[in-house]
Design an enzyme around this catalytic site. Structure first.
Site, PDB file in Angstrom:
ATOM      1  N   CYS A   1     -11.033   3.581  -0.361  1.00 16.25           N
ATOM      2  CA  CYS A   1      -9.632   3.735   0.047  1.00 16.25           C
ATOM      3  C   CYS A   1      -9.445   2.888   1.296  1.00 16.25           C
ATOM      4  O   CYS A   1     -10.225   3.005   2.252  1.00 16.25           O
ATOM      5  CB  CYS A   1      -9.298   5.195   0.329  1.00 16.25           C
ATOM      6  SG  CYS A   1      -7.639   5.459   1.021  1.00 16.25           S
ATOM      7  N   THR A   2      -8.429   2.034   1.296  1.00 22.78           N
ATOM      8  CA  THR A   2      -8.248   1.138   2.437  1.00 22.78           C
ATOM      9  C   THR A   2      -7.923   1.888   3.726  1.00 22.78           C
ATOM     10  O   THR A   2      -8.185   1.385   4.818  1.00 22.78           O
ATOM     11  CB  THR A   2      -7.140   0.103   2.150  1.00 22.78           C
ATOM     12  OG1 THR A   2      -5.952   0.782   1.709  1.00 22.78           O
ATOM     13  CG2 THR A   2      -7.592  -0.877   1.081  1.00 22.78           C
ATOM     14  N   HIS A   3      -7.373   3.081   3.607  1.00 16.58           N
ATOM     15  CA  HIS A   3      -7.096   3.872   4.807  1.00 16.58           C
ATOM     16  C   HIS A   3      -8.360   4.130   5.635  1.00 16.58           C
ATOM     17  O   HIS A   3      -8.302   4.254   6.862  1.00 16.58           O
ATOM     18  CB  HIS A   3      -6.490   5.231   4.430  1.00 16.58           C
ATOM     19  CG  HIS A   3      -5.037   5.195   4.093  1.00 16.58           C
ATOM     20  ND1 HIS A   3      -4.559   4.661   2.917  1.00 16.58           N
ATOM     21  CD2 HIS A   3      -3.957   5.643   4.772  1.00 16.58           C
ATOM     22  CE1 HIS A   3      -3.240   4.781   2.893  1.00 16.58           C
ATOM     23  NE2 HIS A   3      -2.849   5.376   3.999  1.00 16.58           N
TER      24      HIS A   3
ATOM     25  N   CYS B   1      -4.424  -1.250  -2.072  1.00 15.69           N
ATOM     26  CA  CYS B   1      -4.521   0.185  -2.357  1.00 15.69           C
ATOM     27  C   CYS B   1      -5.371   0.332  -3.602  1.00 15.69           C
ATOM     28  O   CYS B   1      -5.057  -0.264  -4.642  1.00 15.69           O
ATOM     29  CB  CYS B   1      -3.126   0.765  -2.577  1.00 15.69           C
ATOM     30  SG  CYS B   1      -3.091   2.471  -3.166  1.00 15.69           S
ATOM     31  N   ASN B   2      -6.439   1.099  -3.518  1.00 13.53           N
ATOM     32  CA  ASN B   2      -7.323   1.268  -4.665  1.00 13.53           C
ATOM     33  C   ASN B   2      -6.615   1.951  -5.833  1.00 13.53           C
ATOM     34  O   ASN B   2      -6.760   1.530  -6.985  1.00 13.53           O
ATOM     35  CB  ASN B   2      -8.555   2.071  -4.245  1.00 13.53           C
ATOM     36  CG  ASN B   2      -9.541   1.258  -3.441  1.00 13.53           C
ATOM     37  OD1 ASN B   2     -10.508   0.726  -3.967  1.00 13.53           O
ATOM     38  ND2 ASN B   2      -9.285   1.144  -2.143  1.00 13.53           N
ATOM     39  N   THR B   3      -5.856   2.995  -5.553  1.00 15.73           N
ATOM     40  CA  THR B   3      -5.163   3.708  -6.623  1.00 15.73           C
ATOM     41  C   THR B   3      -4.163   2.797  -7.320  1.00 15.73           C
ATOM     42  O   THR B   3      -4.121   2.710  -8.552  1.00 15.73           O
ATOM     43  CB  THR B   3      -4.454   4.955  -6.072  1.00 15.73           C
ATOM     44  OG1 THR B   3      -5.427   5.856  -5.534  1.00 15.73           O
ATOM     45  CG2 THR B   3      -3.682   5.671  -7.168  1.00 15.73           C
TER      46      THR B   3
ATOM     47  N   ASP C   1       0.857  -1.183   0.000  1.00 12.01           N
ATOM     48  CA  ASP C   1       0.000   0.000   0.000  1.00 12.01           C
ATOM     49  C   ASP C   1       0.889   1.228   0.000  1.00 12.01           C
ATOM     50  O   ASP C   1       2.107   1.144   0.225  1.00 12.01           O
ATOM     51  CB  ASP C   1      -0.912   0.000   1.236  1.00 12.01           C
ATOM     52  CG  ASP C   1      -2.046   1.034   1.140  1.00 12.01           C
ATOM     53  OD1 ASP C   1      -2.277   1.563   0.038  1.00 12.01           O
ATOM     54  OD2 ASP C   1      -2.689   1.325   2.156  1.00 12.01           O
ATOM     55  N   SER C   2       0.283   2.382  -0.253  1.00 13.20           N
ATOM     56  CA  SER C   2       1.034   3.630  -0.231  1.00 13.20           C
ATOM     57  C   SER C   2       1.328   4.089   1.193  1.00 13.20           C
ATOM     58  O   SER C   2       2.206   4.927   1.405  1.00 13.20           O
ATOM     59  CB  SER C   2       0.255   4.723  -0.970  1.00 13.20           C
ATOM     60  OG  SER C   2      -0.999   4.942  -0.343  1.00 13.20           O
TER      61      SER C   2
ATOM     62  N   GLY D   1      -2.302  10.017  -4.721  1.00  9.08           N
ATOM     63  CA  GLY D   1      -3.171  10.857  -5.541  1.00  9.08           C
ATOM     64  C   GLY D   1      -2.516  12.134  -6.030  1.00  9.08           C
ATOM     65  O   GLY D   1      -3.023  12.790  -6.936  1.00  9.08           O
TER      66      GLY D   1
END
Length: 293
Positions: free
Chosen positions: A192-194, A78-80, A13-14, A47
């Protein structure tokens, strides 16, 4: 008889958002499964970066991690990153990849008003991929989205144990529910996983009767399904493969702002601290040498 090696998952993930999925993985996977975590926090939030740079960086980081950790399954939590790089990753590496996408289909299944919402990052909200999900899985629904730049930061603060003022969360929610037809929204998917770490605040601060849909459990069960038939066996290693079986680790591409708070937080998820890659290793073709923090 060959000695069984625990299944190994590499989660990427980011930032810390994917740790919500890791928490679900701990419950879904057999005891002893190794879950390595790689956070590209040096470039957080994704983003704010151009797509071509992100794809090159994600592919390079994941490739180096695959060579180092030798996972059985790779989770792009991570969706992005999923919407941008999954196709490239699957073409380049002969491993199963599981991604995270906004739960548009799930929202359509539970909605009775046929007005659904997706709360996402600005990067995810603006991409055609989200509209394609709506056209395929929710063609009879009105889909309202809000690309919330600040929520991922607030989620990271919440994960680290810092109190997040309700008014900051409520301001972002208002940007979704105040849109035309927003008052009719009865299902909102987390894109968003966050946002897992703000789920309680969302439920408390949103209008009554809204279903909040966090795909973490569904993603974890998908990983478990993919991992099950790929149980690794030490005796199957190729001749000359003398690399040791590495213990589970959490890796970062940059130093965190508050190392002590992060250390405490990741221990709650099951990690024994974390490691940071050197700045030279966070370029487009990093190598995963170890630097203990």
């Amino acid at each position: 008889m060959p000695e069984e090696r625990p299944g190994r998952v590499l989660a990427f993930d980011s930032g810390i958002g994917g740790l919500g999925v890791v928490r679900a993985l701990r419950a879904a996977l057999p005891a002893g499964t190794v879950i390595d975590y790689l956070a590209d926090n040096a470039l957080f939030p994704y983003g704010e970066q151009p797509d071509d740079r992100l794809v090159a960086r994600i592919v390079a980081l994941i490739g180096a991690a695959i060579a180092d950790r030798r996972p059985d399954v790779v989770l792009i939590a991570c969706n992005t990153a999923s919407t941008l790089a999954l196709a490239s990753l699957r073409m380049r590496y002969d491993l199963p990849f599981v991604g995270c996408v906004p739960p548009v289909r799930w929202a359509a299944r539970v909605s009775t008003s046929r007005v659904i919402g997706i709360l996402a990052t600005a990067a995810t909200a603006r991409r055609p991929y989200l509209r394609a999900l709506r056209d395929e899985f929710a063609p009879d629904c009105t889909l309202l989205t809000h690309g919330a730049r600040g929520l991922a930061d607030l989620a990271e603060r919440s994960f680290l144990g810092t109190a997040v003022p309700d008014e900051l969360v409520a301001r972002e929610l208002d940007s979704l529910f105040s849109q035309p037809e927003g008052a009719r929204i009865d299902a909102v998917g987390l894109g968003c996983t966050h946002y897992t770490f703000l789920a309680d605040a969302f439920a408390r601060l949103s209008p009554p009767g809204v279903h909040w849909l966090d795909p973490a459990d569904a993603v974890a069960h998908r990983v478990a399904t993919v991992l099950a038939p790929r149980s690794s066996v030490a005796g199957d290693l190729t001749a000359g493969d003398t690399l040791p079986f590495l213990p589970e680790e959490m890796l970062l591409t940059g130093p965190p702002p508050d190392a002590e708070a992060l250390d405490r937080a990741v221990r709650r998820i099951g990690y024994h601290g974390f490691r940071v890659l050197t700045p030279a290793e966070t370029g487009e073709a990093p190598q995963l040498a170890r630097l203990t923090v």
